[in-house]
Design a protein around this motif. Structure first.
Motif, PDB file in Angstrom:
ATOM      1  N   ASP A   1       0.847  -1.186   0.000  1.00 53.47           N
ATOM      2  CA  ASP A   1       0.000   0.000   0.000  1.00 53.47           C
ATOM      3  C   ASP A   1       0.886   1.241   0.000  1.00 53.47           C
ATOM      4  OD1 ASP A   1      -2.432  -1.354   0.084  1.00 53.47           O
ATOM      5  OD2 ASP A   1      -2.390  -1.492   2.265  1.00 53.47           O
TER       6      ASP A   1
ATOM      7  N   LYS B   1      -3.140   5.751  -1.159  1.00 55.19           N
ATOM      8  CA  LYS B   1      -3.403   6.279  -2.495  1.00 55.19           C
ATOM      9  C   LYS B   1      -3.543   5.173  -3.535  1.00 55.19           C
ATOM     10  CE  LYS B   1      -3.246  10.622  -1.472  1.00 55.19           C
ATOM     11  NZ  LYS B   1      -4.356  11.515  -1.642  1.00 55.19           N
ATOM     12  N   GLU B   2      -2.732   4.118  -3.417  1.00 54.26           N
ATOM     13  CA  GLU B   2      -2.812   3.023  -4.377  1.00 54.26           C
ATOM     14  C   GLU B   2      -2.200   1.775  -3.763  1.00 54.26           C
ATOM     15  OE1 GLU B   2       0.158   3.015  -7.749  1.00 54.26           O
ATOM     16  OE2 GLU B   2       0.255   5.129  -7.175  1.00 54.26           O
ATOM     17  N   THR B   3      -2.460   0.642  -4.398  1.00 52.75           N
ATOM     18  CA  THR B   3      -1.919  -0.641  -3.971  1.00 52.75           C
ATOM     19  C   THR B   3      -1.109  -1.224  -5.121  1.00 52.75           C
ATOM     20  OG1 THR B   3      -3.795  -1.028  -2.501  1.00 52.75           O
ATOM     21  CG2 THR B   3      -2.508  -2.943  -3.137  1.00 52.75           C
TER      22      THR B   3
ATOM     23  N   TYR C   1       4.108  11.464  -6.069  1.00 58.14           N
ATOM     24  CA  TYR C   1       3.492  11.926  -4.827  1.00 58.14           C
ATOM     25  C   TYR C   1       4.370  12.842  -3.981  1.00 58.14           C
ATOM     26  CZ  TYR C   1       0.063   8.266  -5.730  1.00 58.14           C
ATOM     27  OH  TYR C   1      -0.912   7.480  -6.303  1.00 58.14           O
TER      28      TYR C   1
END
Length: 55
Positions: A6, A14-16, A42
């Motif tokens: 993660d 925010k995303e996996t 990011y």
């Protein structure tokens, strides 16, 4: 069992990331390859946490 990562920024996921292969060498290479792109996307406040998915 599958290992996923993660990507958190400021405490929010925010995303996996899901590596294609589950061997330690491939996972390590996958994360090292993805790290610069995550920092660019990011900023420097990126945290990558590992977790397990059980099927």
């Amino acid at each position: 069992m599958q290992i996923v990562f993660d990507v958190s920024v400021d405490g929010k996921v925010k995303e996996t990331l899901k590596p294609g292969l589950q061997r330690l060498k491939e996972i390590h290479a996958f994360i090292k390859e993805a790290a610069p792109a995550l920092i660019e996307k990011y900023g420097t406040n990126v945290c990558v946490n590992r977790r397990h998915l059980y099927n």
